[in-house]
Design a protein around this motif. Structure first.
Motif, PDB file in Angstrom:
ATOM      1  N   GLU A 128       0.691  -1.122  -0.256  1.00  0.00           N
ATOM      2  CA  GLU A 128      -0.023  -0.014   0.016  1.00  0.00           C
ATOM      3  C   GLU A 128       0.959   1.204   0.072  1.00  0.00           C
ATOM      4  O   GLU A 128       0.151   2.353   0.015  1.00  0.00           O
ATOM      5  CB  GLU A 128      -0.969   0.031   1.214  1.00  0.00           C
ATOM      6  N   ALA A 129       2.105   1.082  -0.070  1.00  0.00           N
ATOM      7  CA  ALA A 129       2.945   2.478  -0.145  1.00  0.00           C
ATOM      8  C   ALA A 129       3.002   2.839  -1.610  1.00  0.00           C
ATOM      9  O   ALA A 129       2.375   2.489  -2.314  1.00  0.00           O
ATOM     10  CB  ALA A 129       4.445   1.981   0.246  1.00  0.00           C
ATOM     11  N   PHE A 130       3.402   4.093  -1.507  1.00  0.00           N
ATOM     12  CA  PHE A 130       3.439   5.027  -2.857  1.00  0.00           C
ATOM     13  C   PHE A 130       4.855   4.588  -3.635  1.00  0.00           C
ATOM     14  O   PHE A 130       5.843   4.601  -2.915  1.00  0.00           O
ATOM     15  CB  PHE A 130       3.409   6.441  -2.765  1.00  0.00           C
ATOM     16  N   LEU A 131       4.773   4.262  -4.957  1.00  0.00           N
ATOM     17  CA  LEU A 131       5.894   3.869  -5.496  1.00  0.00           C
ATOM     18  C   LEU A 131       6.204   5.087  -6.749  1.00  0.00           C
ATOM     19  O   LEU A 131       5.403   5.614  -7.574  1.00  0.00           O
ATOM     20  CB  LEU A 131       5.489   2.754  -6.201  1.00  0.00           C
ATOM     21  N   THR A 132       7.429   5.438  -6.583  1.00  0.00           N
ATOM     22  CA  THR A 132       7.970   6.071  -7.837  1.00  0.00           C
ATOM     23  C   THR A 132       9.339   5.530  -8.349  1.00  0.00           C
ATOM     24  O   THR A 132      10.227   5.355  -7.417  1.00  0.00           O
ATOM     25  CB  THR A 132       8.301   7.638  -7.529  1.00  0.00           C
ATOM     26  N   ILE A 133       9.499   5.270  -9.454  1.00  0.00           N
ATOM     27  CA  ILE A 133      10.645   4.835 -10.026  1.00  0.00           C
ATOM     28  C   ILE A 133      11.043   5.876 -11.177  1.00  0.00           C
ATOM     29  O   ILE A 133      10.368   6.015 -12.038  1.00  0.00           O
ATOM     30  CB  ILE A 133      10.517   3.469 -10.706  1.00  0.00           C
ATOM     31  N   ASN A 134      12.012   6.361 -10.933  1.00  0.00           N
ATOM     32  CA  ASN A 134      12.710   7.510 -11.873  1.00  0.00           C
ATOM     33  C   ASN A 134      13.307   7.128 -13.258  1.00  0.00           C
ATOM     34  O   ASN A 134      14.044   6.044 -13.343  1.00  0.00           O
ATOM     35  CB  ASN A 134      13.665   8.542 -11.044  1.00  0.00           C
ATOM     36  N   CYS A 135      13.055   7.739 -14.237  1.00  0.00           N
ATOM     37  CA  CYS A 135      13.527   7.321 -15.510  1.00  0.00           C
ATOM     38  C   CYS A 135      13.879   8.678 -16.387  1.00  0.00           C
ATOM     39  O   CYS A 135      12.971   9.431 -16.694  1.00  0.00           O
ATOM     40  CB  CYS A 135      12.813   6.483 -16.235  1.00  0.00           C
ATOM     41  N   THR A 136      15.030   8.790 -16.859  1.00  0.00           N
ATOM     42  CA  THR A 136      15.294   9.960 -17.923  1.00  0.00           C
ATOM     43  C   THR A 136      15.731   9.325 -18.921  1.00  0.00           C
ATOM     44  O   THR A 136      16.625   8.252 -19.037  1.00  0.00           O
ATOM     45  CB  THR A 136      16.353  11.037 -17.039  1.00  0.00           C
ATOM     46  N   TYR A 137      15.839  10.394 -19.947  1.00  0.00           N
ATOM     47  CA  TYR A 137      16.372   9.784 -21.307  1.00  0.00           C
ATOM     48  C   TYR A 137      17.268  10.847 -22.073  1.00  0.00           C
ATOM     49  O   TYR A 137      16.909  11.842 -21.859  1.00  0.00           O
ATOM     50  CB  TYR A 137      15.220   9.024 -22.192  1.00  0.00           C
ATOM     51  N   THR A 138      17.885  10.250 -23.147  1.00  0.00           N
ATOM     52  CA  THR A 138      18.602  10.954 -23.970  1.00  0.00           C
ATOM     53  C   THR A 138      18.217  10.450 -25.299  1.00  0.00           C
ATOM     54  O   THR A 138      18.447   9.417 -25.771  1.00  0.00           O
ATOM     55  CB  THR A 138      20.183  10.948 -23.814  1.00  0.00           C
ATOM     56  N   ALA A 139      17.588  11.650 -26.434  1.00  0.00           N
ATOM     57  CA  ALA A 139      17.323  10.781 -27.760  1.00  0.00           C
ATOM     58  C   ALA A 139      17.537  11.956 -28.653  1.00  0.00           C
ATOM     59  O   ALA A 139      17.393  13.011 -28.284  1.00  0.00           O
ATOM     60  CB  ALA A 139      15.774  10.374 -27.670  1.00  0.00           C
ATOM     61  N   THR A 140      18.023  11.701 -29.885  1.00  0.00           N
ATOM     62  CA  THR A 140      18.132  12.786 -30.986  1.00  0.00           C
ATOM     63  C   THR A 140      16.873  12.979 -31.564  1.00  0.00           C
ATOM     64  O   THR A 140      16.952  14.228 -32.068  1.00  0.00           O
ATOM     65  CB  THR A 140      19.145  11.812 -31.867  1.00  0.00           C
ATOM     66  N   GLY A 141      16.125  12.197 -31.354  1.00  0.00           N
ATOM     67  CA  GLY A 141      14.622  12.640 -32.305  1.00  0.00           C
ATOM     68  C   GLY A 141      13.492  12.948 -31.143  1.00  0.00           C
ATOM     69  O   GLY A 141      13.701  13.297 -30.248  1.00  0.00           O
TER      70      GLY A 141
END
Lengths: 115, 112
Positions: free
Chosen positions: B16-29
């Motif tokens: 019942e806890a809150f979940l956050t999983i961070n994701c960042t990206y690098t893309a040319t388009g």
């Protein structure tokens, strides 16, 4: 509809040997991609086949090769095995080439151990 | 080249806890963004996706919003269950027929 089937599930080989892994895609899917999964490197793209033609290739040595048959089934081969080739090899199929426009459907993988 | 960076795991949460999983990206388009999940002993399966900026993907109580200004696609769930224990992968695909690029995965363990 049957999912993606990979055989065998487990393999143990010795350094210097070669190995062939098999993948049967979902019926109607023409694209098959292969990925290597290791704890250190995560998921790394090996190659993709679409209608029996290699469309994309990752940054792996020539010891890694693959092919696709007219029924879309695919095999990958690793020659002259090294200890570092120990990994989970995942196959994924999709109706079209690439992953952007249609999701990949993964098999459960073949766990290869090289001793 | 294109790349995806995920928060390091493992992440351990109580039910019942809150979940956050961070994701960042690098893309040319202008990539499409995905979250895949891998349950123990299985291959990956698509959890959700977003194809353009400000799109929100959602499935099974999980959500992620495509933020172009911060190049992020964070995964959230308001109340996790033990059955959500798995490895979560953020991924992107740029041009139409290029292969998916995956992050290294984040292992989530939910305890009762």
């Amino acid at each position: 509809k049957a999912g993606v089937t990979q055989t065998p599930r487990y393999l143990i080989k010795t350094r210097g040997q070669q190995v062939t892994l098999s993948c049967s895609p979902i019926s109607g899917h023409r694209s098959v991609s292969w990925y290597q999964q290791t704890p250190g490197q995560g998921l790394q793209f090996l190659f993709e086949y679409f209608s029996e033609t290699q469309r994309n290739k990752g940054n792996f040595p020539g010891r890694f090769s693959g092919r696709q048959f007219s029924n879309s089934r695919s095999e990958m081969n690793v020659s002259t095995l090294e200890l570092g080739d120990s990994a989970l090899y995942l196959c994924a199929s999709s109706p079209t080439s690439g992953g952007k426009n249609s999701p990949l459907h993964f098999g459960n993988g073949t766990r290869l151990t090289v001793t | 080249g294109n790349s995806v960076t995920q928060m390091e795991g493992p992440v351990t949460l109580s039910e019942e806890a809150f979940l956050t999983i961070n994701c960042t990206y690098t893309a040319t388009g202008y990539p499409s963004l995905f979250w895949y999940v891998q349950y123990p002993g299985e291959g990956l399966q698509l959890l959700l996706k977003a194809t353009k900026a400000d799109d929100k993907g959602s499935n099974k109580g999980f959500e992620a919003t495509y933020r172009k200004e911060t190049t992020s696609f964070h995964l959230e769930k308001g109340s996790v269950q033990v059955s959500d224990s798995a490895v979560y992968f953020c991924a992107l695909s740029d041009l139409g027929n290029t292969p998916l690029v995956f992050g290294k995965g984040t292992r989530l363990s939910v305890i009762a």
